[in-house]
Design a protein around this motif. Structure first.
Motif, mmCIF file in Angstrom:
data_model
loop_
_atom_site.group_PDB
_atom_site.id
_atom_site.type_symbol
_atom_site.label_atom_id
_atom_site.label_comp_id
_atom_site.label_asym_id
_atom_site.label_seq_id
_atom_site.Cartn_x
_atom_site.Cartn_y
_atom_site.Cartn_z
ATOM 1 N N CYS A 7 0.630 -1.146 0.087
ATOM 2 C CA CYS A 7 -0.002 -0.045 -0.108
ATOM 3 C C CYS A 7 0.925 1.161 -0.018
ATOM 4 O O CYS A 7 1.728 1.251 0.741
ATOM 5 C CB CYS A 7 -1.073 0.006 1.376
ATOM 6 N N CYS A 10 -0.155 3.061 3.935
ATOM 7 C CA CYS A 10 -0.111 2.295 5.201
ATOM 8 C C CYS A 10 1.084 1.379 5.042
ATOM 9 O O CYS A 10 1.438 1.102 6.152
ATOM 10 C CB CYS A 10 -1.190 2.085 5.756
ATOM 11 N N CYS A 23 -5.991 -0.982 -1.220
ATOM 12 C CA CYS A 23 -5.654 -1.245 0.109
ATOM 13 C C CYS A 23 -7.048 -1.564 0.839
ATOM 14 O O CYS A 23 -7.856 -0.541 0.971
ATOM 15 C CB CYS A 23 -4.913 -0.393 0.914
ATOM 16 N N GLU A 25 -7.379 -1.507 3.975
ATOM 17 C CA GLU A 25 -7.302 -0.901 5.394
ATOM 18 C C GLU A 25 -7.612 0.687 4.948
ATOM 19 O O GLU A 25 -8.581 1.280 5.514
ATOM 20 C CB GLU A 25 -5.954 -0.787 5.721
ATOM 21 N N CYS A 26 -6.932 1.149 3.991
ATOM 22 C CA CYS A 26 -7.139 2.764 3.858
ATOM 23 C C CYS A 26 -7.388 2.945 2.351
ATOM 24 O O CYS A 26 -7.662 4.145 2.221
ATOM 25 C CB CYS A 26 -5.620 3.419 4.216
HETATM 26 ZN ZN LIG Z 1 -3.174 1.018 3.209
#
Ligand SMILES: [Zn+2]
Ligand SMILES: Cc1ncc(COP(=O)(O)O)c(C=O)c1O
Length: 401
Positions: A7, A10, A23, A25-26
């Protein structure tokens, strides 16, 4: 070649042998990160075969190739002299199979899709990328989904439809369509090679690789790039970075990102010192190919430009059209988006940012034949005559009777 998807924000890691486009996550874009790169280039065949030391593919199917890449680096013979810059060059991406740089990333994305066993591909686009993915999908015999915004003119639809994809006109915001396409891709097993998909970005690296080769591995000082989603700029910069880490070049050029005044989320954030792009509410420019109001790689382009010491700036539609005429004097017909770098270089040379001794490459990203309506403003000086009058008319033009 060992590699991972990482990513860009992150740092979370993902394997490359599964389809992962952003990603979890983000939601920022991912990029392919390799181990030690060897300084090996050359050989016959497609761009991926030639630069295979910089790709993870065990096998490259050149049967999918339409001859993408290998475009000329053309020395300016008119504009450079006017501005007093000796080393001004055009990397002419109009000479790709579907007349834009997009074919490099499409070819690379398709190789990845096939290596993962996908039978369906797709993209979200209204122009160059749609035509490119439709063409390569047809060639590879893959079921191809092209998602476009509702209401786009038939002038743009037909050159995509000719390749026979599933064409879907979708109501709603363009950036939401990008996200929805990824969800649809997960559900139905469609590999969406969107503007900043990691393996599309990998394809754009070959632009940097070729520039290095064409300049005898002495990198230019500046590369000027029209930017929309940000995928192409990311790929070009990554290409220079990888050649440097392999020991093939000593430095990395400064990248100059150019956007149209009427849709400049990246340039505005850059100038305002902001770290994140904000959505442009009412985008409006003649350069439709760079009219993405909420670029999916915008934040990453901002991060990379700051690291690289590069620059982002805007040009007006008027300056773009003027640059189109100027470029035509060099014998190159670029579409409005592709002429933005020349408009930017003109500004930067007149204000002294670009100096006579600088070595500059302008990326001409797509052909003018794609957008003939951009020439509607021209008054065309045609001389009408008859066969009997022709001799006299030519005589008049050259001042002889
Ligand atoms: Zn990320
Ligand atoms: C002709 C042309 N120039 C530039 C761009 C911008 O590339 P990116 O969206 O990767 O920033 C595009 C993308 O659609 C394009 O079609």
């Amino acid at each position: 070649m060992e590699c991972q998807l990482v990513c860009t924000q992150c740092g979370r890691k993902y394997p490359t042998d599964e389809l992962q486009l952003r990603c979890d996550e983000c939601h920022e874009p991912l990029e392919v990160v390799y181990g030690v790169l060897k300084p090996e280039v050359g050989g016959q065949g497609s761009i991926l075969r030639k630069f295979r030391a910089f790709y993870p593919f065990r096998e490259v199917s050149d049967a999918m190739s339409l001859g993408e890449g290998g475009t000329p680096l053309i020395h300016s013979s008119v504009v450079g002299r006017q501005w007093g810059i000796d080393a001004l060059y055009f990397k002419d991406e109009t000479q790709n199979p579907t007349w834009s740089f997009k074919d490099r990333g499409t070819f690379c994305g398709i190789q990845h899709a096939i290596s993962l066993g996908y039978k369906r591909i797709g993209t979200v686009s209204t122009g160059n990328m749609a035509a490119s993915v439709a063409a390569y999908g047809a060639r590879a015999g893959l079921e191809t989904f092209i998602l476009v915004s509702a209401g786009i003119p038939s002038e743009k639809i037909k050159p995509i439809a000719v390749y026979g994809p599933h064409l879907m006109e979708v109501e709603g915001h363009y950036h939401e369509l990008y996200n929805e396409s990824l969800r649809a891709g997960n559900r139905y097993g469609i590999y969406f090679i969107n503007s900043d998909a990691p393996f599309r970005v990998e394809g754009s690296k070959t632009i940097a690789f070729e520039i290095c080769e064409q300049m005898d591995f002495q990198v230019p000082d500046y590369v000027v790039i029209p930017v929309s989603a940000g995928g192409n700029l990311r790929g070009i910069l990554k290409g220079f970075e990888e050649f440097k880490s392999a020991g093939l070049i000593d430095g990395i050029p400064e990248l100059i990102a150019v956007q149209a005044e009427g849709c400049a989320p990246i340039a505005e954030a850059f100038e305002g010192g902001r770290e994140r792009v904000e959505r442009v509410r009412n985008p409006e420019t003649i350069a439709h190919a760079i009219e993405n109001p909420y670029p999916p790689s915008g934040n990453q382009v901002l991060r990379k430009l700051r690291q690289n010491g590069g620059l982002a700036l805007t040009v007006s539609d008027e300056e773009i059209l003027e640059a189109q005429g100027l470029l035509a004097q060099e014998g190159i017909f670029g579409q409005p988006a592709a002429c933005a770098p020349l408009a930017a270089a003109k500004k930067l040379s007149s204000d002294g940012y670009l100096q006579p001794g600088d070595r500059i490459v302008l990326l001409i990203t797509g052909s003018g034949l794609k957008v003939p309506s951009a020439l509607d403003h021209l008054e065309i000086p045609v001389i009408s005559t008859s066969i009997e009058g022709l001799m006299g008319s030519i005589g008049e033009v050259i001042g002889r009777r």
